[in-house]
Design a protein around this motif. Structure first.
Motif, short mmCIF file in Angstrom:
data_model
loop_
_atom_site.label_atom_id
_atom_site.label_comp_id
_atom_site.label_asym_id
_atom_site.label_seq_id
_atom_site.Cartn_x
_atom_site.Cartn_y
_atom_site.Cartn_z
N VAL A 137 33.08 37.33 35.30
CA VAL A 137 34.46 37.32 34.68
C VAL A 137 34.63 38.74 33.84
O VAL A 137 35.56 39.51 34.22
N SER A 138 33.58 39.12 33.20
CA SER A 138 33.87 40.22 32.42
C SER A 138 33.82 41.50 33.11
O SER A 138 34.34 42.58 32.90
N GLY A 139 33.09 41.66 34.24
CA GLY A 139 33.19 42.86 35.17
C GLY A 139 34.43 42.72 35.90
O GLY A 139 34.64 43.91 36.54
N ALA A 140 35.11 41.94 36.18
CA ALA A 140 36.43 42.01 36.90
C ALA A 140 37.91 41.98 36.23
O ALA A 140 38.68 42.36 36.45
N ALA A 141 37.78 41.11 35.02
CA ALA A 141 39.07 40.79 34.41
C ALA A 141 39.24 41.64 33.20
O ALA A 141 38.40 42.26 32.68
N SER A 142 40.50 42.12 33.01
CA SER A 142 40.91 42.65 32.02
C SER A 142 41.39 42.09 30.99
O SER A 142 41.48 42.49 29.68
N VAL A 143 41.76 40.72 31.21
CA VAL A 143 42.13 39.78 30.08
C VAL A 143 41.29 38.67 30.40
O VAL A 143 41.28 37.94 31.47
N VAL A 144 40.76 37.99 29.39
CA VAL A 144 40.15 36.56 29.28
C VAL A 144 41.13 35.75 28.63
O VAL A 144 41.15 35.96 27.15
N GLU A 145 41.57 34.74 29.15
CA GLU A 145 42.59 33.87 28.32
C GLU A 145 42.19 32.55 28.08
O GLU A 145 42.73 31.86 27.21
N THR A 146 40.91 32.37 28.08
CA THR A 146 40.06 30.85 28.16
C THR A 146 39.12 30.78 27.03
O THR A 146 38.18 30.08 27.28
#
Length: 230
Positions: A88-97
């Motif tokens: 997730v951290s390698g692909a997302a700019s925002v982690v909402e959860t």
């Protein structure tokens, strides 16, 4: 009318209504692309959707890689499992959860420098629902910040039901965000985005309303964007 034109028309119609419901500060729209093929996502981006949301880590990573030529911002809006946080951290700019300190520790250890939201569970939510109880949110925000994470908002998924309790939950998220001095409030999906807009959401997460029924979805499915189960 081709697919891009159809998707552009849907977005424009929603944007117009959002602007009427919240003329001072209309919320941004995250287009939830869960289970839609890459070709549909490309069409959605061409239609004006630049912020995209995914529920599953593997699907997020695959689509982010396939669409790396596009100028888009990926939001992860599904259940954050520790073993998938690197993906997730390698692909997302925002982690909402974000809902547990152990997740914050893992994100920090990986050097995640994007935006983070704390997911707050609705009252009386079943144990299968993700999110920290409202009373635990301040401690989690403080812990995440102490680890160097950029916490910018709260996120919530209302339990399906009548308008009054859904609105009450949304108002509680706004009050919590104000209490914690967080500028962003991510709530509202295809079934309740109008209520969310009038209650002060700054981000709406819309899938069905923008893209139509998801491939393989049940005929009677109204909206499950942001929920960690199909």
């Amino acid at each position: 009318m081709n697919l891009v034109e159809q998707l552009r028309e849907r977005r424009r119609a929603i944007e117009a209504e959002v602007a009427t419901l919240a003329p001072v500060r209309p919320p941004r729209i995250v287009c939830v692309t869960k289970t839609h093929p890459v070709e549909t996502v490309r069409a959605a981006v061409e239609a004006g959707n630049r912020e995209l949301g995914e529920n599953y880590a593997s699907e997020l990573a695959e689509k982010a890689a396939a669409l790396r030529d596009l100028d888009v911002r990926w939001h992860f809006i599904g259940h954050l499992q520790r073993r998938q946080i690197k993906q997730v951290s390698g692909a997302a700019s925002v982690v909402e959860t974000l809902s547990r300190v152990v997740e914050a520790e893992r994100l920090a250890a990986l050097g995640f420098d994007g935006e983070v939201f704390v997911q707050v569970a609705p009252p009386d939510a079943p144990a299968t629902r993700s999110g920290v109880p409202r009373e635990g949110a301040p401690e989690l925000v403080a812990a995440a910040r102490s680890l160097g994470l950029r916490v910018v908002g709260v996120m919530g998924v209302a339990l399906p039901g009548e308008e009054a309790p859904v609105r009450t939950f949304f108002r509680s998220l706004v009050a919590l965000a104000d209490e914690l001095e967080l500028p962003e409030r991510s709530f509202g999906m295809s079934a309740d985005w109008r209520w969310a807009t009038t209650e002060g959401a700054t981000i709406l997460r819309l899938g069905t309303a923008l893209l139509g029924p998801r491939p393989g979805s049940r005929a009677n499915l109204s909206a499950s964007e942001g929920v960690e189960v199909p």
